[in-house]
Design a protein around this motif. Structure first.
Motif, PDB file in Angstrom:
ATOM      1  N   GLN A  21       8.061  -3.675   1.043  1.00 15.05           N
ATOM      2  CA  GLN A  21       7.157  -4.058  -0.028  1.00 15.05           C
ATOM      3  C   GLN A  21       6.100  -5.078   0.377  1.00 15.05           C
ATOM      4  OE1 GLN A  21       9.616  -5.074  -3.358  1.00 15.05           O
ATOM      5  NE2 GLN A  21      10.504  -3.036  -3.445  1.00 15.05           N
ATOM      6  N   SER A  22       6.389  -5.933   1.334  1.00  9.78           N
ATOM      7  CA  SER A  22       5.423  -6.961   1.715  1.00  9.78           C
ATOM      8  C   SER A  22       4.988  -6.764   3.172  1.00  9.78           C
ATOM      9  CB  SER A  22       6.035  -8.354   1.559  1.00  9.78           C
ATOM     10  OG  SER A  22       7.032  -8.566   2.548  1.00  9.78           O
ATOM     11  N   ASP A  23       3.901  -7.433   3.528  1.00  3.89           N
ATOM     12  CA  ASP A  23       3.448  -7.404   4.922  1.00  3.89           C
ATOM     13  C   ASP A  23       4.536  -7.944   5.850  1.00  3.89           C
ATOM     14  OD1 ASP A  23       0.993  -6.433   4.094  1.00  3.89           O
ATOM     15  OD2 ASP A  23      -0.017  -8.374   4.220  1.00  3.89           O
ATOM     16  N   CYS A  26       7.217  -5.317   6.472  1.00  3.87           N
ATOM     17  CA  CYS A  26       6.730  -4.293   7.405  1.00  3.87           C
ATOM     18  C   CYS A  26       6.717  -4.809   8.837  1.00  3.87           C
ATOM     19  CB  CYS A  26       5.340  -3.829   6.986  1.00  3.87           C
ATOM     20  SG  CYS A  26       5.313  -3.016   5.377  1.00  3.87           S
ATOM     21  N   ILE A  51       6.361   2.857   7.016  1.00  2.92           N
ATOM     22  CA  ILE A  51       5.462   1.862   6.432  1.00  2.92           C
ATOM     23  C   ILE A  51       4.259   2.552   5.796  1.00  2.92           C
ATOM     24  CG2 ILE A  51       3.914  -0.067   6.948  1.00  2.92           C
ATOM     25  CD1 ILE A  51       5.970  -0.823   9.191  1.00  2.92           C
ATOM     26  N   ARG A  55       3.137   2.403   1.824  1.00  5.56           N
ATOM     27  CA  ARG A  55       1.833   1.890   1.404  1.00  5.56           C
ATOM     28  C   ARG A  55       0.952   2.951   0.756  1.00  5.56           C
ATOM     29  NH1 ARG A  55       0.510  -2.968   4.129  1.00  5.56           N
ATOM     30  NH2 ARG A  55       2.425  -4.176   4.142  1.00  5.56           N
ATOM     31  N   LEU A  93      -3.192  -0.907   8.014  1.00  2.91           N
ATOM     32  CA  LEU A  93      -2.049  -1.456   7.284  1.00  2.91           C
ATOM     33  C   LEU A  93      -2.033  -2.987   7.295  1.00  2.91           C
ATOM     34  CD1 LEU A  93       0.730   1.002   8.512  1.00  2.91           C
ATOM     35  CD2 LEU A  93      -0.299   0.909   6.225  1.00  2.91           C
TER      36      LEU A  93
END
Length: 106
Positions: A21-23, A26, A51, A55, A93
């Protein structure tokens, strides 16, 4: 278990994309894949695909200038994307690679 057993018991197959869900999630996922099996390009590519799916593959296709179908094909366990594709995907990304000396096992 086979897919019929999964359905019978209401078990959903694990999909890493559901948890990215978050950078930070990932980045940690990709880092863990590199640390778990250094040199395993297929594992890294699959993780990058997870990923990408998390996204949104359609938006990623727009951001990279690549086709959605091409991304799905390249970013799976059997895919073999060019380094250029990997860099385009990572950039789109919002991810980056950091290079450092290899850590010794001993």
């Amino acid at each position: 278990m086979n897919s019929a057993a999964f359905e019978k018991f209401g078990i959903k197959a694990f999909d890493a994309a559901d948890y990215l869900q978050s950078d930070e999630d990932c980045a940690a996922y990709l880092q863990a894949c590199l640390e778990q099996e250094p040199g395993n390009a297929a594992l890294f590519t699959k993780a990058l695909g997870d990923i990408a799916r998390a996204r949104g593959m359609m938006q990623l296709a727009k951001d990279t200038g690549l086709t959605r179908e091409g991304l799905y094909k390249s970013l799976n366990e059997q895919g073999n994307p060019s380094f250029s594709t990997v860099m385009k995907v990572m950039n789109a990304l919002g991810l980056q690679m950091n290079i450092g000396p290899q850590l010794s096992a001993g």
